[in-house]
Scaffold this motif. Structure first.
Motif, PDB file in Angstrom:
ATOM      1  N   ASP A  20     105.469  48.330 -10.948  1.00 52.13           N
ATOM      2  CA  ASP A  20     106.284  49.501 -11.285  1.00 52.13           C
ATOM      3  C   ASP A  20     105.446  50.768 -11.129  1.00 52.13           C
ATOM      4  O   ASP A  20     105.896  51.755 -10.543  1.00 52.13           O
ATOM      5  CB  ASP A  20     106.795  49.415 -12.726  1.00 52.13           C
ATOM      6  CG  ASP A  20     107.751  48.255 -12.961  1.00 52.13           C
ATOM      7  OD1 ASP A  20     108.007  47.478 -12.023  1.00 52.13           O
ATOM      8  OD2 ASP A  20     108.232  48.131 -14.089  1.00 52.13           O
TER       9      ASP A  20
ATOM     10  N   ASP B 224     111.640  49.882 -17.473  1.00 53.72           N
ATOM     11  CA  ASP B 224     111.551  48.838 -16.464  1.00 53.72           C
ATOM     12  C   ASP B 224     112.065  49.390 -15.150  1.00 53.72           C
ATOM     13  O   ASP B 224     113.003  50.187 -15.116  1.00 53.72           O
ATOM     14  CB  ASP B 224     112.360  47.616 -16.871  1.00 53.72           C
ATOM     15  CG  ASP B 224     112.132  46.432 -15.938  1.00 53.72           C
ATOM     16  OD1 ASP B 224     111.002  46.278 -15.424  1.00 53.72           O
ATOM     17  OD2 ASP B 224     113.082  45.660 -15.720  1.00 53.72           O
TER      18      ASP B 224
ATOM     19  N   MET C  72     106.218  48.258 -21.410  1.00 54.94           N
ATOM     20  CA  MET C  72     106.623  47.684 -20.129  1.00 54.94           C
ATOM     21  C   MET C  72     106.031  46.289 -20.052  1.00 54.94           C
ATOM     22  O   MET C  72     105.079  45.974 -20.765  1.00 54.94           O
ATOM     23  CB  MET C  72     106.118  48.547 -18.971  1.00 54.94           C
ATOM     24  CG  MET C  72     106.622  49.977 -18.999  1.00 54.94           C
ATOM     25  SD  MET C  72     105.995  50.993 -17.648  1.00 54.94           S
ATOM     26  CE  MET C  72     107.018  50.399 -16.298  1.00 54.94           C
ATOM     27  N   HIS C  73     106.570  45.460 -19.181  1.00 56.49           N
ATOM     28  CA  HIS C  73     106.009  44.133 -18.971  1.00 56.49           C
ATOM     29  C   HIS C  73     105.560  44.025 -17.523  1.00 56.49           C
ATOM     30  O   HIS C  73     106.348  44.268 -16.615  1.00 56.49           O
ATOM     31  CB  HIS C  73     107.023  43.034 -19.291  1.00 56.49           C
ATOM     32  CG  HIS C  73     106.448  41.670 -19.174  1.00 56.49           C
ATOM     33  ND1 HIS C  73     105.641  41.129 -20.145  1.00 56.49           N
ATOM     34  CD2 HIS C  73     106.513  40.756 -18.170  1.00 56.49           C
ATOM     35  CE1 HIS C  73     105.247  39.922 -19.760  1.00 56.49           C
ATOM     36  NE2 HIS C  73     105.758  39.677 -18.563  1.00 56.49           N
TER      37      HIS C  73
ATOM     38  N   ALA D  87     103.447  45.901 -15.673  1.00 54.20           N
ATOM     39  CA  ALA D  87     103.777  47.229 -15.158  1.00 54.20           C
ATOM     40  C   ALA D  87     103.077  47.604 -13.862  1.00 54.20           C
ATOM     41  O   ALA D  87     103.393  48.639 -13.290  1.00 54.20           O
ATOM     42  CB  ALA D  87     103.455  48.274 -16.218  1.00 54.20           C
TER      43      ALA D  87
ATOM     44  N   GLU E 192     113.341  48.347 -11.123  1.00 53.27           N
ATOM     45  CA  GLU E 192     113.877  47.292 -10.273  1.00 53.27           C
ATOM     46  C   GLU E 192     113.831  47.781  -8.842  1.00 53.27           C
ATOM     47  O   GLU E 192     113.864  48.989  -8.586  1.00 53.27           O
ATOM     48  CB  GLU E 192     115.324  46.959 -10.648  1.00 53.27           C
ATOM     49  CG  GLU E 192     115.520  46.526 -12.086  1.00 53.27           C
ATOM     50  CD  GLU E 192     114.800  45.247 -12.449  1.00 53.27           C
ATOM     51  OE1 GLU E 192     114.510  44.441 -11.544  1.00 53.27           O
ATOM     52  OE2 GLU E 192     114.544  45.045 -13.643  1.00 53.27           O
TER      53      GLU E 192
END
Length: 113
Positions: free
Chosen positions: A90, A27, A84-85, A87, A29
């Protein structure tokens, strides 16, 4: 848990070392995370296949490190499964800010749809 601010050796997450390759959770941020928004932290967790039930979690301080070149091989390896959620932001941040093209990703949001 380990917090990285420098280019420490990343041997503990070598995906080729375990006899069975683990599933990694990744993940990112940041501030308005996108191709142009600032990527500030990257988290990687997994459960090692060494008989321990203790999951491992690594947090990389991208601002302090200045670069994610120590993770390029890991993040771009299509044979290392990374969950991943949602993604896409990201992936955009990693590509446009660090030149890293994510591969081997299972996006749980897409899997749900």
């Amino acid at each position: 848990n380990t917090f990285f601010e420098t280019f420490e050796t990343f041997e503990t997450l070598d995906p080729n070392r375990p006899s069975r390759r683990p599933l990694f959770a990744v993940d990112c941020e940041g501030v308005s995370l996108s191709a142009t928004g600032k990527l500030t932290l990257l988290q990687v967790s997994y459960r090692p296949h060494n008989g321990s039930d203790k999951p491992m979690c690594y947090i990389f301080d991208v601002l302090a490190m200045g670069s994610l070149k120590c993770l390029r091989v890991f993040l771009e390896d299509p044979d290392v499964l990374k969950a991943m959620h949602d993604a896409h932001m990201d992936a955009a941040a990693l590509m446009h800010q660090h030149g890293i093209r994510l591969r081997g990703v299972l996006d749980t949001q897409l899997a749900y749809e």
